[in-house]
Scaffold this motif. Structure first.
Motif, PDB file in Angstrom:
ATOM      1  N   ILE A 195       0.826  -1.201   0.000  1.00 47.03           N
ATOM      2  CA  ILE A 195       0.000   0.000   0.000  1.00 47.03           C
ATOM      3  C   ILE A 195       0.866   1.258   0.000  1.00 47.03           C
TER       4      ILE A 195
ATOM      5  N   THR B 171      -1.702   3.674   7.787  1.00 50.74           N
ATOM      6  CA  THR B 171      -2.260   2.533   7.062  1.00 50.74           C
ATOM      7  C   THR B 171      -1.965   1.224   7.782  1.00 50.74           C
TER       8      THR B 171
ATOM      9  N   THR C 234      -5.318  -6.340  -1.708  1.00 50.46           N
ATOM     10  CA  THR C 234      -4.197  -5.430  -1.504  1.00 50.46           C
ATOM     11  C   THR C 234      -3.400  -5.249  -2.793  1.00 50.46           C
TER      12      THR C 234
ATOM     13  N   ALA D 165      -5.395  -2.962  -4.876  1.00 52.32           N
ATOM     14  CA  ALA D 165      -5.269  -1.595  -4.358  1.00 52.32           C
ATOM     15  C   ALA D 165      -3.935  -0.984  -4.785  1.00 52.32           C
TER      16      ALA D 165
ATOM     17  N   MET E 199      -7.928   3.351  -2.266  1.00 52.19           N
ATOM     18  CA  MET E 199      -7.079   2.173  -2.073  1.00 52.19           C
ATOM     19  C   MET E 199      -7.515   1.382  -0.848  1.00 52.19           C
TER      20      MET E 199
ATOM     21  N   GLN F 198      -9.265  -2.393  -0.668  1.00 45.00           N
ATOM     22  CA  GLN F 198      -8.721  -3.421   0.215  1.00 45.00           C
ATOM     23  C   GLN F 198      -9.799  -3.979   1.145  1.00 45.00           C
TER      24      GLN F 198
END
Length: 277
Positions: A43, A182, A226, A229, A242, A246
């Motif tokens: 990410i 995150t 993921t 994303a 994003m 996810q």
């Protein structure tokens, strides 16, 4: 090639719902931590690339009062000074007294500034001072130019000079901040979702017996979302979208896992052989 060791035993189990459930014993707690860090790193990649290319962050955001001192008079004074290879050829020092501070064009890079708010332009660098903020010095690059520049053009150029001189630190600091956020959200999402999955064992209809198994299933379910994303972020960076991809992807994977297995080992007699820790 052996596929019963990390990281292959993780990647081989994220592509189908059955593997994600039946091979839930394949990873232990140390591996779970590594997977969490890995997924967060995926990410973070678009975040770093975006900050490395951004031109919306400037020193003006950290020293707003000092930047407000740069008006038409200051821009005109700078525009008359020739620049050669990133060096201001200052022939005579000038001091402009403003209501809120000072603007100084000096023959030295270490001028005496008698004000809490000031901007000083020396031959090879400019200095910004603002109250309790640390004094900031930024060296000019070889392509520095403020000749015939308007007020906004001078501010834009000073912001650019700061970004060029501090790009590595800017990207590192902002990436670390977003990455920490995150990662925190990923840990909460993983452990929280796994907790609800773990509670299903009370129904005696599932084969989930430990919390670790639940966490492993969630991490398998997060694998493909993921990656999606990450791909979205490389094309169109938007951290909110994003995270949405996810989270939504995980929900879809859990629904598929339940549809294919009902969280019960006995529902599929042709199940894949479980991996061992």
């Amino acid at each position: 090639m052996r596929t019963d060791s990390f990281p292959l035993n993780y990647f081989t189990n994220i592509f189908t719902p059955k593997r994600a459930f039946f091979n839930r014993h394949a990873i232990g707690w140390p591996t779970i931590v590594i997977v969490l860090i890995f997924l967060n790193a995926l990410i973070t990649i678009p975040v770093s690339l975006n900050f490395a290319q951004t031109d919306t962050i400037g020193v003006e955001q950290f020293y707003p009062e000092a930047f407000n001192l740069i008006d038409g008079e200051a821009a005109e004074g700078l525009s008359k000074i020739p620049v050669e290879e990133g060096r201001l050829l200052v022939e005579q020092s000038t001091l402009q007294t403003k209501t809120d501070g000072l603007v100084l064009i000096d023959q030295s890079d270490n001028p005496l500034i008698d004000s809490d708010v000031a901007v000083a332009f020396g031959p090879t660098e400019f200095t910004i001072r603002e109250h309790a903020q640390p004094e900031l010095k930024v060296r000019y690059t070889k392509d520095f130019s403020v000749e015939s520049a308007s007020v906004e053009e001078v501010k834009t150029e000073l912001n650019r000079q700061w970004r060029v001189n501090n790009r590595v630190y800017i990207v590192a600091a902002l990436t670390f901040l977003i990455s920490f956020m995150t990662f925190t959200m990923l840990v909460v999402l993983t452990l929280g979702s796994a907790l609800f999955l773990y509670f299903t064992k009370k129904s005696h209809l599932t084969s989930i017996t430990t919390y670790k198994e639940s966490v492993a299933i969630i991490l398998y379910g997060l694998g493909l979302p993921t990656i999606l994303a990450l791909l979205y972020g490389l094309i169109q960076f938007d951290i909110i979208w994003m995270m949405t991809i996810q989270t939504t992807g995980l929900l879809i994977m859990l629904v598929l896992i339940y549809f294919k297995t009902q969280f019960n080992d006995k529902k599929d007699q042709s199940r894949v052989q479980e991996w061992t820790d």
